[in-house]
Scaffold this active site. Structure first.
Site, PDB file in Angstrom:
ATOM      1  N   SER A 171      -0.886   7.592  -0.407  1.00 29.51           N
ATOM      2  CA  SER A 171      -1.852   8.097  -1.396  1.00 29.51           C
ATOM      3  C   SER A 171      -1.321   9.311  -2.149  1.00 29.51           C
ATOM      4  CB  SER A 171      -3.165   8.477  -0.712  1.00 29.51           C
ATOM      5  OG  SER A 171      -3.709   7.325  -0.137  1.00 29.51           O
ATOM      6  N   CYS A 180      12.896  11.123   7.792  1.00 28.67           N
ATOM      7  CA  CYS A 180      12.824  10.687   9.192  1.00 28.67           C
ATOM      8  C   CYS A 180      14.166  10.799   9.904  1.00 28.67           C
ATOM      9  CB  CYS A 180      12.281   9.269   9.271  1.00 28.67           C
ATOM     10  SG  CYS A 180      13.206   8.146   8.239  1.00 28.67           S
ATOM     11  N   LYS A 207       0.889  -1.170   0.000  1.00 23.92           N
ATOM     12  CA  LYS A 207       0.000   0.000   0.000  1.00 23.92           C
ATOM     13  C   LYS A 207       0.926   1.219   0.000  1.00 23.92           C
ATOM     14  CE  LYS A 207      -2.993   3.216   1.397  1.00 23.92           C
ATOM     15  NZ  LYS A 207      -2.270   4.345   0.768  1.00 23.92           N
ATOM     16  N   GLU A 217       8.775  15.978  15.728  1.00 18.76           N
ATOM     17  CA  GLU A 217       9.371  16.250  14.419  1.00 18.76           C
ATOM     18  C   GLU A 217       8.666  17.421  13.737  1.00 18.76           C
ATOM     19  OE1 GLU A 217      11.002  12.458  11.995  1.00 18.76           O
ATOM     20  OE2 GLU A 217       8.911  12.373  12.526  1.00 18.76           O
ATOM     21  N   GLU A 268       9.674   1.270  10.944  1.00 19.04           N
ATOM     22  CA  GLU A 268      10.658   2.354  10.870  1.00 19.04           C
ATOM     23  C   GLU A 268       9.850   3.631  11.065  1.00 19.04           C
ATOM     24  OE1 GLU A 268      12.289   5.323   9.591  1.00 19.04           O
ATOM     25  OE2 GLU A 268      12.620   4.416   7.611  1.00 19.04           O
TER      26      GLU A 268
END
Ligand SMILES: O=CCCC(=O)O
Length: 481
Positions: free
Chosen positions: A182, A288, A179, A385, A254
């Site tokens: 989107s 990340c 997946k 973050e 992750e």
């Protein structure tokens, strides 16, 4: 050069066929730099995912029965095709994601490197002969593919986060249902085109586009799926882990980082600034492992802040396809709002704005590269973050203080520090609570090294000789003789 249109697909890829959603629904994919609609893709859900899982299960048996060398030859062809299409894939990636073309092409090479690396690693999934506890028995282990894998990947690396999972999974003998995010499914579909051309049998690489909750819900609840591999936020990782607990799946997660970057008083400040720019502004701060918080020791604080501000002001913002652009747009308006919120919070709590701080004059989701000094640990930009081009710099006094500030977080993905004293380098490297550390460098990612976090930044390692472990089960044979 091939026709780039051949890589732009509007259908999902299941069991070796290009298909629409059962209900015919579609989702638009837009270019964040221009707002242009690039394509529509099928808006699929649980039923299409179930069929993809069944196809993966059927395809896996003959694939796992091949030798590792046979699998490697097909994977190698896929790698070669990706590299020969590096420019077309890079352009597609820039258009759907926004990063500069230089970074996008770099990502394609990085993505391909996982296929090449794991094609070879698949040949080294050795078992063991264990010295026996009993003279009448022989003990042996085999390593076998874990089973069908459900992969869920993010928008910030639309190609490399896919191959970092597919490379080891396919090399180990597994099949995968993916997946993709989107916002960026087009790179995933383009990779499927090339996998098909490379001769990957149908059913091993399935791309299901559409609703995250419906597709993710099926992947995590379906008993045939034996492993989930996810890259994304800690919040979603927690949810997937919870959902997968009912069927006890193996998990590779992750997740979010909150990377600290420390500059000690014995550091080469110019090198630290270069490393800071590389680490902070990669993908406009949407990585990340991007630095999220700078901690600089008092003696070098003013010099570092001045030089970082100068380097930040020199960055060129624009459409990633334009020459010389280093910082593209953020992925969407929600991302910009978060950055604005973090800057406003820091200013309200006493930080000083040195450059940037606002949406860029280019409009849309472009944001000015920003530096703030006088940042403190209670500010939002130190707690979570920011995922944007904002550098907040905190001053610290002693080595112990710096390390304590760096470790003061639930996250533990990447960390960076600059220092020259060898004893200090070892002390700090051992004390920092992160899965990866850049010592005197701001760039750490490569297919040959183990990528992953500790604390709430995740489980497992991707890349390197360790990356295939998560796709294998150990089977122990106790043989009476
Ligand atoms: O943002 C996730 C991964 C980035 C990288 O592999 O360096």
């Amino acid at each position: 050069m091939s026709d780039p249109a051949r890589l732009l697909r509007h259908q999902a890829y299941v069991d070796g066929r290009w298909i629409d959603a059962d209900g015919g629904g579609t989702l638009e994919v837009t270019n964040p730099a221009t707002g242009e609609v690039l394509a529509t893709v099928p808006d699929m859900g649980a039923s299409e995912t179930r069929r993809a899982i069944a196809a993966a299960e059927a395809a896996m048996k003959p694939w796992a029965a091949k030798t590792a060398g046979e699998r490697a030859r097909i994977l190698r062809r896929w790698f070669d095709l990706m590299m020969s299409e590096q420019d077309a894939l890079g352009r597609l990636l820039t258009r759907e994601q926004g990063k500069s073309l230089t970074e996008a092409k770099g990502e394609i090479a990085y993505a391909a490197s996982f296929i090449e690396w794991f094609a070879e690693e698949g040949k080294r999934t050795y078992g063991e002969v264990i010295p026996s506890h009993d003279a009448s028995k022989r003990l042996v282990t085999l390593r076998q593919p874990v089973g069908v894998v459900g992969a869920i990947t993010p928008w910030n690396f639309p190609a490399a986060m896919i191959t970092r999972k597919f490379g080891p999974a396919l090399a180990a003998g597994c099949a995968v249902v993916l997946k993709p995010a989107s916002q960026t499914p087009l790179s995933a579909l383009a990779l499927a085109v090339l996998a098909e051309e490379a001769g990957l049998p149908p059913g091993l690489f399935n791309v299901v586009t559409g609703s995250a909750s419906a597709i993710g819900g099926e992947l995590t609840s379906n008993e045939t799926v034996r492993k989930i591999s996810f890259t994304g936020s800690t919040e979603i990782g927690r949810l997937l882990m919870e959902q997968s607990s009912q069927t006890i799946k193996k998990m590779s997660l992750e997740l979010g980082g909150n990377a600290p970057f420390l500059v000690f008083d014995d550091a080469d400040v110019d090198a630290a600034v270069a490393g800071a720019v590389a680490s902070k502004y990669r993908n406009a701060g949407q990585t990340c492992v991007c630095t999220n918080r700078f901690y600089v020791q008092a003696a070098v604080y003013d010099e570092f802040v001045a030089k970082l501000t100068q380097a930040t002001e020199a960055l060129k913002v624009g459409n990633g396809l334009d020459d010389g652009v280093q910082i593209g747009p953020l992925i969407d308006d929600k991302a910009v709002k978060k950055v604005e919120e973090h800057v406003a919070d820091a200013l309200a709590k006493g930080a000083t704005l040195l450059t940037g701080g606002e949406r860029h004059k280019l409009g849309r989701t472009f944001f000015q590269p920003t530096v703030l000094s006088g940042v403190t640990q209670d500010m939002q930009m130190c707690r979570e973050e920011t995922f944007g081009p904002v550098s907040g710099v905190v001053r610290f006094e002693t080595e112990e203080d710096g390390v304590a500030l760096a470790n003061d977080t639930i996250f533990g993905l990447a960390g960076y520090f600059y220092a020259r004293d060898l004893s200090r380098v070892w002390r700090v490297a051992e004390a920092m609570q992160t899965g990866m550390i850049g010592v005197n460098t701001g760039l750490i990612s490569t297919e040959v090294a183990p990528f992953g976090g500790i604390k709430q930044s995740g489980l497992g390692r991707e890349g390197s000789s360790h990356g295939i472990e998560d796709y294998l089960e150990i089977k122990y044979l106790c043989m009476g003789i």
